[in-house]
Design a protein around this motif. Structure first.
Motif, PDB file in Angstrom:
ATOM      1  N   ASP A  36      22.199 -39.327 -18.122  1.00  0.00           N
ATOM      2  CA  ASP A  36      22.525 -38.898 -16.756  1.00  0.00           C
ATOM      3  C   ASP A  36      23.988 -38.492 -16.645  1.00  0.00           C
ATOM      4  O   ASP A  36      24.314 -37.475 -16.022  1.00  0.00           O
ATOM      5  CB  ASP A  36      22.234 -40.025 -15.757  1.00  0.00           C
ATOM      6  CG  ASP A  36      20.754 -40.135 -15.439  1.00  0.00           C
ATOM      7  OD1 ASP A  36      20.088 -39.090 -15.359  1.00  0.00           O
ATOM      8  OD2 ASP A  36      20.260 -41.263 -15.288  1.00  0.00           O
ATOM      9  N   LYS A  77      20.634 -27.736 -19.572  1.00  0.00           N
ATOM     10  CA  LYS A  77      20.346 -29.166 -19.431  1.00  0.00           C
ATOM     11  C   LYS A  77      19.162 -29.570 -20.309  1.00  0.00           C
ATOM     12  O   LYS A  77      19.185 -30.623 -20.957  1.00  0.00           O
ATOM     13  CB  LYS A  77      20.055 -29.502 -17.966  1.00  0.00           C
ATOM     14  CG  LYS A  77      21.290 -29.556 -17.080  1.00  0.00           C
ATOM     15  CD  LYS A  77      20.932 -29.973 -15.665  1.00  0.00           C
ATOM     16  CE  LYS A  77      22.178 -30.127 -14.797  1.00  0.00           C
ATOM     17  NZ  LYS A  77      21.842 -30.564 -13.428  1.00  0.00           N
ATOM     18  N   ILE A 110      19.179 -32.264 -23.287  1.00  0.00           N
ATOM     19  CA  ILE A 110      18.224 -33.384 -23.355  1.00  0.00           C
ATOM     20  C   ILE A 110      17.554 -33.425 -24.725  1.00  0.00           C
ATOM     21  O   ILE A 110      17.411 -34.491 -25.337  1.00  0.00           O
ATOM     22  CB  ILE A 110      17.172 -33.261 -22.231  1.00  0.00           C
ATOM     23  CG1 ILE A 110      17.824 -33.489 -20.870  1.00  0.00           C
ATOM     24  CG2 ILE A 110      16.037 -34.272 -22.446  1.00  0.00           C
ATOM     25  CD1 ILE A 110      16.954 -33.089 -19.690  1.00  0.00           C
ATOM     26  N   ILE A 115      17.249 -43.539 -23.686  1.00  0.00           N
ATOM     27  CA  ILE A 115      16.806 -42.565 -22.700  1.00  0.00           C
ATOM     28  C   ILE A 115      16.029 -43.288 -21.612  1.00  0.00           C
ATOM     29  O   ILE A 115      15.061 -43.999 -21.888  1.00  0.00           O
ATOM     30  CB  ILE A 115      15.937 -41.467 -23.342  1.00  0.00           C
ATOM     31  CG1 ILE A 115      16.720 -40.764 -24.463  1.00  0.00           C
ATOM     32  CG2 ILE A 115      15.509 -40.441 -22.300  1.00  0.00           C
ATOM     33  CD1 ILE A 115      15.897 -39.744 -25.236  1.00  0.00           C
ATOM     34  N   ASP A 116      16.471 -43.114 -20.370  1.00  0.00           N
ATOM     35  CA  ASP A 116      15.871 -43.817 -19.227  1.00  0.00           C
ATOM     36  C   ASP A 116      14.386 -43.500 -19.128  1.00  0.00           C
ATOM     37  O   ASP A 116      13.965 -42.356 -19.254  1.00  0.00           O
ATOM     38  CB  ASP A 116      16.595 -43.363 -17.944  1.00  0.00           C
ATOM     39  CG  ASP A 116      16.114 -44.118 -16.719  1.00  0.00           C
ATOM     40  OD1 ASP A 116      15.414 -45.122 -16.893  1.00  0.00           O
ATOM     41  OD2 ASP A 116      16.445 -43.694 -15.600  1.00  0.00           O
ATOM     42  N   ASN A 167      12.075 -42.059 -15.037  1.00  0.00           N
ATOM     43  CA  ASN A 167      12.060 -40.744 -14.399  1.00  0.00           C
ATOM     44  C   ASN A 167      10.706 -40.348 -13.833  1.00  0.00           C
ATOM     45  O   ASN A 167      10.625 -39.407 -13.041  1.00  0.00           O
ATOM     46  CB  ASN A 167      12.531 -39.676 -15.398  1.00  0.00           C
ATOM     47  CG  ASN A 167      14.026 -39.713 -15.580  1.00  0.00           C
ATOM     48  OD1 ASN A 167      14.775 -39.456 -14.654  1.00  0.00           O
ATOM     49  ND2 ASN A 167      14.473 -40.052 -16.777  1.00  0.00           N
ATOM     50  N   ASN A 204      10.133 -39.966 -22.895  1.00  0.00           N
ATOM     51  CA  ASN A 204      11.213 -40.142 -21.925  1.00  0.00           C
ATOM     52  C   ASN A 204      12.049 -38.875 -21.777  1.00  0.00           C
ATOM     53  O   ASN A 204      12.489 -38.543 -20.665  1.00  0.00           O
ATOM     54  CB  ASN A 204      12.089 -41.323 -22.328  1.00  0.00           C
ATOM     55  CG  ASN A 204      11.349 -42.648 -22.211  1.00  0.00           C
ATOM     56  OD1 ASN A 204      10.387 -42.751 -21.468  1.00  0.00           O
ATOM     57  ND2 ASN A 204      11.788 -43.649 -22.957  1.00  0.00           N
ATOM     58  N   ALA A 205      12.263 -38.173 -22.884  1.00  0.00           N
ATOM     59  CA  ALA A 205      12.991 -36.897 -22.817  1.00  0.00           C
ATOM     60  C   ALA A 205      12.180 -35.870 -22.030  1.00  0.00           C
ATOM     61  O   ALA A 205      12.723 -35.092 -21.236  1.00  0.00           O
ATOM     62  CB  ALA A 205      13.292 -36.387 -24.221  1.00  0.00           C
ATOM     63  N   TYR A 238      12.533 -36.465 -18.417  1.00  0.00           N
ATOM     64  CA  TYR A 238      13.831 -35.942 -17.972  1.00  0.00           C
ATOM     65  C   TYR A 238      13.752 -34.426 -17.757  1.00  0.00           C
ATOM     66  O   TYR A 238      14.256 -33.902 -16.757  1.00  0.00           O
ATOM     67  CB  TYR A 238      14.914 -36.243 -19.011  1.00  0.00           C
ATOM     68  CG  TYR A 238      15.849 -37.355 -18.613  1.00  0.00           C
ATOM     69  CD1 TYR A 238      16.890 -37.149 -17.726  1.00  0.00           C
ATOM     70  CD2 TYR A 238      15.697 -38.627 -19.141  1.00  0.00           C
ATOM     71  CE1 TYR A 238      17.750 -38.172 -17.369  1.00  0.00           C
ATOM     72  CE2 TYR A 238      16.553 -39.669 -18.796  1.00  0.00           C
ATOM     73  CZ  TYR A 238      17.576 -39.428 -17.906  1.00  0.00           C
ATOM     74  OH  TYR A 238      18.429 -40.430 -17.542  1.00  0.00           O
ATOM     75  N   LYS A 243      11.901 -33.623 -14.686  1.00  0.00           N
ATOM     76  CA  LYS A 243      12.741 -33.917 -13.518  1.00  0.00           C
ATOM     77  C   LYS A 243      13.739 -32.789 -13.284  1.00  0.00           C
ATOM     78  O   LYS A 243      13.935 -32.347 -12.135  1.00  0.00           O
ATOM     79  CB  LYS A 243      13.478 -35.235 -13.716  1.00  0.00           C
ATOM     80  CG  LYS A 243      14.258 -35.678 -12.479  1.00  0.00           C
ATOM     81  CD  LYS A 243      15.013 -36.962 -12.701  1.00  0.00           C
ATOM     82  CE  LYS A 243      16.283 -36.727 -13.482  1.00  0.00           C
ATOM     83  NZ  LYS A 243      17.208 -37.880 -13.480  1.00  0.00           N
TER      84      LYS A 243
END
Length: 413
Positions: free
Chosen positions: A25, A145, A149, A237-238, A241, A400-401, A404, A407
């Motif tokens: 982020d 972006k 990522i 990686i969060d 999301n 997770n990527a 992202y 998102k």
């Protein structure tokens, strides 16, 4: 040995490799200011502001002047000069000859422009073009972006593999030392010892390659995004999301760009149709020796505007593209849901496989201690377990990527 390895795998993400941590982020936020296209976009905005101010000047953008000197006749030695200076709707003009001088001034306005002028149309199109410039910039930023990522994910994949294989190397070193002592006592075969040594050395070389690959990826990250991450540990990686995804806004930038292009064309057509249908009617007042009212009428007759026909055909094409893009976006929503489901399914499969292969490895290790199986079978089981552990971490990173990326693709305009 295997239990310690499992604990290490579970908690390896939380290990501090480089000191201070930085999140994906945070890097995406930095990209907003470091993206090289930002300066280009800001320069275009300044240019559009100047262009807007210039269009608002309308007819008063500069002073127009002309001067003509002509011979009165072929045999005459006398010349006549005429000139005019015009600023907006006001003008001064005169002529000078041997016999007389004429000087006058006046004001003239095209009544057609009072209803709708080319300046009004150009200002409206400029408004759409400014929005289009912004959308195009956001599309480029969005792609940058997504690229960031993906590279972040690649780095995390390598880091995961390094940590898992580093811990595997510790296990292999301990087993190699045990087998070396057992071989000296004649308890194990030479092939078992050599298998242990080769496996250890191969893992050591793989780690050396991975560490070098990690350095290269971080250099690539710096030169591509102008962000130095060498002194940071990249956070996991969060995985939250999925709750932040606005799937209804996915890829709206593409649709918005098409709509703006359609609006620009419609405005061009609107003014061109008006200009072709409505005659130029100029009303003015001139003063020379006396005052006089001037009325000028101009209209093209039997005129076919090819440019207008081209623009109308292009609008039809844009409408079809907009309609198809809306359908595509509906399809993309289901595609995303399907992809997320596939990633989750693959993660579940790998978790089950990891659990099974850990059990097989522990059984082979126990059988080897009791002389029921060769050490090479233990190595094969251990390698499968390591590969599955690595693949599992990569698949989690991939999911997770991807969340992202989805998102980012669904961010508000």
């Amino acid at each position: 040995m295997s239990k310690r390895f499992c604990i290490f795998v579970i908690f390896f993400i939380s290990a501090l490799l480089y000191g201070e941590e930085i999140s994906l982020d945070s890097l995406l936020e930095q990209l907003d200011s470091t993206f090289y296209q930002r300066e280009i976009f800001e320069n275009k905005k300044e240019f559009n502001t100047t262009k807007k101010d210039t269009l608002r000047l309308r007819e008063y953008n500069g002073v127009q002047s002309n001067y003509t000197l002509s011979q009165e006749s072929k045999s005459s030695k006398n010349f006549e000069s005429t000139g005019e200076i015009k600023y907006g709707n006001f003008y001064i003009k005169g002529s000078k000859s041997k016999n007389k001088d004429i000087f006058g001034f006046g004001v003239e306005k095209n009544l057609k422009d009072l209803i709708y002028s080319k300046y009004d149309s150009d200002l409206k199109k400029l408004f759409y073009e400014e929005n289009k410039d912004r959308v195009q910039y956001l599309k480029k930023l969005q792609l940058e972006k997504i690229s960031l990522i993906n590279l972040y994910k690649d780095i995390k994949d390598v880091e995961s593999e390094i940590i898992i294989k580093s811990n595997a190397l510790k296990v292999l070193r301990e087993q190699k030392n045990v087998l070396d002592n057992s071989y000296k006592l004649g308890k194990v075969s030479k092939i078992d010892l050599e298998s242990s040594i080769y496996n250890y050395e191969n893992t050591f070389m793989e780690l050396d390659y991975l560490r070098n690959q990690l350095k290269i990826l971080k250099k690539q990250f710096f030169y591509k995004y102008n962000i130095d991450i060498n002194n940071f540990k990249l956070k996991k990686i969060d995985n939250n999301n999925s709750r932040k995804i606005n799937i209804e806004k996915i890829d709206q930038l593409d649709l918005r760009e098409l709509e703006l292009e359609e609006n620009i064309l419609k405005e061009t057509i609107k003014y061109q149709e008006y200009s072709n249908k409505v005659p130029d009617i100029a009303l003015g007042l001139e003063k020379y020796d006396d005052n006089k009212i001037v009325l000028k009428f101009s209209k093209k007759l039997f005129y076919r505007d090819i440019n207008l026909m081209d623009d109308m055909n292009e609008v039809i094409r844009k409408k079809m593209l907009v309609k198809q893009k809306r359908n595509d976006l509906e399809s993309v929503k289901y595609e995303i849901q399907n992809n997320i489901s596939d990633y989750n399914k693959e993660i579940l499969v790998l978790k089950n496989r990891q659990y099974l292969e850990e059990k097989i490895y522990n059984i082979k290790l126990l059988e080897n201690k009791h002389g029921k199986t060769k050490y090479i079978d233990v190595i094969e089981a251990f390698d499968k377990y390591i590969k599955t552990s690595i693949n599992l971490e990569k698949e989690i990173n991939k999911l997770n990527a991807y969340l992202y990326i989805v998102k980012v693709r669904g961010e508000e305009l």
